[in-house]
Scaffold this active site. Structure first.
Site, PDB file in Angstrom:
ATOM      1  N   HIS A 177       0.835  -1.204   0.000  1.00  0.00           N
ATOM      2  CA  HIS A 177       0.000   0.000   0.000  1.00  0.00           C
ATOM      3  C   HIS A 177       0.873   1.258   0.000  1.00  0.00           C
ATOM      4  CE1 HIS A 177      -3.695   2.312   1.139  1.00  0.00           C
ATOM      5  NE2 HIS A 177      -2.798   3.115   1.686  1.00  0.00           N
ATOM      6  N   GLU A 178       1.797   1.313   0.950  1.00  0.00           N
ATOM      7  CA  GLU A 178       2.631   2.520   1.048  1.00  0.00           C
ATOM      8  C   GLU A 178       3.575   2.625  -0.152  1.00  0.00           C
ATOM      9  OE1 GLU A 178       1.754   4.761   3.066  1.00  0.00           O
ATOM     10  OE2 GLU A 178       0.429   3.517   4.294  1.00  0.00           O
TER      11      GLU A 178
ATOM     12  N   GLU B 157      -4.728   7.822  -2.916  1.00  0.00           N
ATOM     13  CA  GLU B 157      -5.183   6.549  -2.355  1.00  0.00           C
ATOM     14  C   GLU B 157      -5.502   5.532  -3.460  1.00  0.00           C
ATOM     15  OE1 GLU B 157      -4.847   5.998   0.729  1.00  0.00           O
ATOM     16  OE2 GLU B 157      -6.099   4.276   1.230  1.00  0.00           O
TER      17      GLU B 157
ATOM     18  N   HIS C 233       1.702   4.390  -2.782  1.00  0.00           N
ATOM     19  CA  HIS C 233       1.789   5.851  -2.574  1.00  0.00           C
ATOM     20  C   HIS C 233       3.158   6.350  -3.042  1.00  0.00           C
ATOM     21  CE1 HIS C 233      -1.920   6.759  -0.443  1.00  0.00           C
ATOM     22  NE2 HIS C 233      -1.690   5.890   0.526  1.00  0.00           N
TER      23      HIS C 233
HETATM   24 ZN    ZN Z   1      -3.138   5.202   1.885  1.00  0.00          ZN
END
Ligand code: ZN
Length: 501
Positions: free
Chosen positions: A266-267, A296, A270
């Site tokens: 997830h990160e 996101e 980003h």
């Molecule tokens: Zn996030």
């Protein structure tokens, strides 16, 4: 004259950007490796630097340059670098100058004290302890919304801080349609009689092995460790402090694979967005992210559409089995089902893909009621329980696992939650389009080839920076405005076969 004013505006913004990136660095430090006793002086540093940056952004000379540039017809159109730079810096200037410095400082102070009060109240499972703080925060943010002005909804100027140009009415419409379609899907899963073998994920996973495994997956999907780092924190985040300096973070649980592995993906998502922004426009709008919802969408796509796909694990599962002895005798089908387990739960950050947005919709509805003055804050815990019963069919036994579970409101972040749901919807819409244009992403993932998707995202989304709003970008990339349909099609396509529905 025009070019002179533009040059000065840009030079000023670039200089301000250097202070902002230094602020990001000391905030990253605070959340990762800062000694625990260093907190109070760090708070002073953050406050001073924030005040200084606010003063620079609202300086009269900025207003004068923007005035000079008001009616310029830029050669490369309204979404070119120059027009976008002026438009977005004007947006920022107008927003900031509407807020008196006293209010900005009051909000900053309330956010720091709010988080401290929240930690205590949550530990004691006592909402009444948190209530006075929340009342202060809500009244300050209401004051802020009034100062910024709005037409139809007091929630608009708050949402606009995170999702520039977006309207409450539009988001409410999309999320209401989503809620209507999610309910029967979640119910059908509950009635299917099938449950995922989740015990597989709750075994011993040595932390150093998890770190190596997560790091190699992040590198494989395209996070550049020469221009970034991965560190450990309690509440994972991604921060950027230079064109080649993106920091991602994760947290480890030695008896549960998911938080660190999917958190790292997830990160890294980003981070790949941040690393894909244009270096030459760092500090300026064309080199900045479009909105938190778009941000996101990038993290959720790598975490879910990619990281929870069967094809991804066809590639990675043998390596996982080699690394973790607890998976040595597991099979791919069970593992794939386990990482896509769906069941209503109380805690947002642990929620699966199907129920996650219901957690967000609960918060979005409550925030609107709070800001509109329709819900006295003292009644919030009860309203929370009712909404959870209605949306997820379960009720938190305590406020610690209910209304007190998220840090956001205590930090003054009201209007932020919907960006998570928007991110999920944008991710599905972008991904469906990428799959169509790139032809068979699954085959590429199964070979461990993530470059075509990454480059597609870079060209269509990352390198556009803030030259388009999120709503404009989704139309530009997919030809359609934001819709919940691609997300529902994606969920049905994945969960239908798993649950036989
Ligand atoms: Zn996030």
């Amino acid at each position: 004259m025009t070019s002179e004013a533009f040059g000065k505006l840009v030079a000023h913004a670039r200089e301000t950007g250097k202070f902002s990136s230094i602020l990001a660095l000391i905030e990253w430090d605070e959340r990762t490796i800062m000694p625990s006793q260093a907190g109070s002086y760090r708070a002073e540093q953050v406050t001073s630097l924030s005040g200084f940056i606010h003063a620079r952004r609202t300086a009269a000379e900025v207003g004068a340059w923007l005035d000079e540039l008001r009616d310029v017809d830029w050669e490369n159109g309204p979404h070119g670098d120059e027009a976008s730079t002026v438009r977005e810096l004007r947006r920022d200037y107008e927003r900031q100058t509407k807020l008196p410095r006293s209010l900005v400082e009051a909000l900053a102070g309330a956010a720091v004290r709010g988080q401290q009060a929240w930690v205590e109240a949550r530990r004691n499972d006592d909402f009444s302890e948190f209530l006075p703080t929340l009342e202060t925060i809500v009244s300050l943010r209401r004051e802020e919304a009034e100062a910024l002005g709005y037409e139809s909804s007091i929630y608009d100027p708050l949402l606009d801080a995170y999702e520039p140009g977006e309207r409450t009415e539009v988001v409410a419409g999309v999320l209401a349609a989503l809620k209507t379609d999610l309910a029967p899907l979640v119910a059908a899963i509950a009635d299917s009689g099938r449950t995922a073998p989740v015990d597989l994920l709750h075994q011993s996973f040595p932390i150093d092995e998890q770190e190596e495994f997560g790091r190699s997956a992040a590198r494989r999907i395209g996070f550049d460790f020469e221009r970034g780092r991965l560190d450990v924190t309690h509440h994972p985040f991604c921060a950027t402090m230079g064109p080649s300096d993106c920091r991602i973070t994760t947290r480890y649980d030695k008896m549960f694979l998911n938080p660190a592995f999917f958190g790292t993906l997830h990160e890294a998502g980003h981070g790949i967005y941040e690393q894909g922004l244009r270096d030459d426009q760092f500090e300026l709008p064309p080199g900045s992210y479009a909105s938190l919802g778009i941000h996101e969408s990038q993290s959720r796509m790598w975490e879910n559409q990619v990281g929870r796909s069967r094809a991804f694990w066809e590639h990675l599962f043998p390596a996982a089995q080699q690394r973790f002895s607890s998976l040595a005798n597991a099979n791919l089908d069970d593992f794939y089902f386990a990482i896509n387990d769906v069941r209503p739960s109380l805690i947002r950050v642990e929620a699966d893909e199907a129920t996650y947005n219901l957690h967000i919709i609960v918060r979005f509805e409550l925030e609107q009621a709070i800001m509109g003055g329709d819900l006295p804050l003292a009644d919030l815990p009860q309203a929370w329980r009712e909404k959870y019963r209605d949306a997820l069919g379960i009720e938190p036994p305590s406020d610690a696992d209910g209304v007190l579970q998220d840090v956001h409101w205590s930090a003054g972040l009201i209007g932020y939650f919907p960006t998570y749901a928007l991110g999920n919807l944008y991710a599905a819409q972008f991904f469906a389009h990428a799959d169509e244009q790139l032809g068979g992403l699954d085959e590429q993932f199964a070979r461990g080839d993530f470059e075509p998707l990454r480059e597609w995202l870079r060209e269509k989304i990352h390198r556009r920076g803030r030259c388009l709003t999120a709503a404009e970008l989704v139309v530009d990339v997919t030809g359609e405005p934001l819709s919940h349909h691609p997300f529902m099609t994606y969920l049905q396509g994945k969960l239908g076969p798993l649950y036989g529905i």
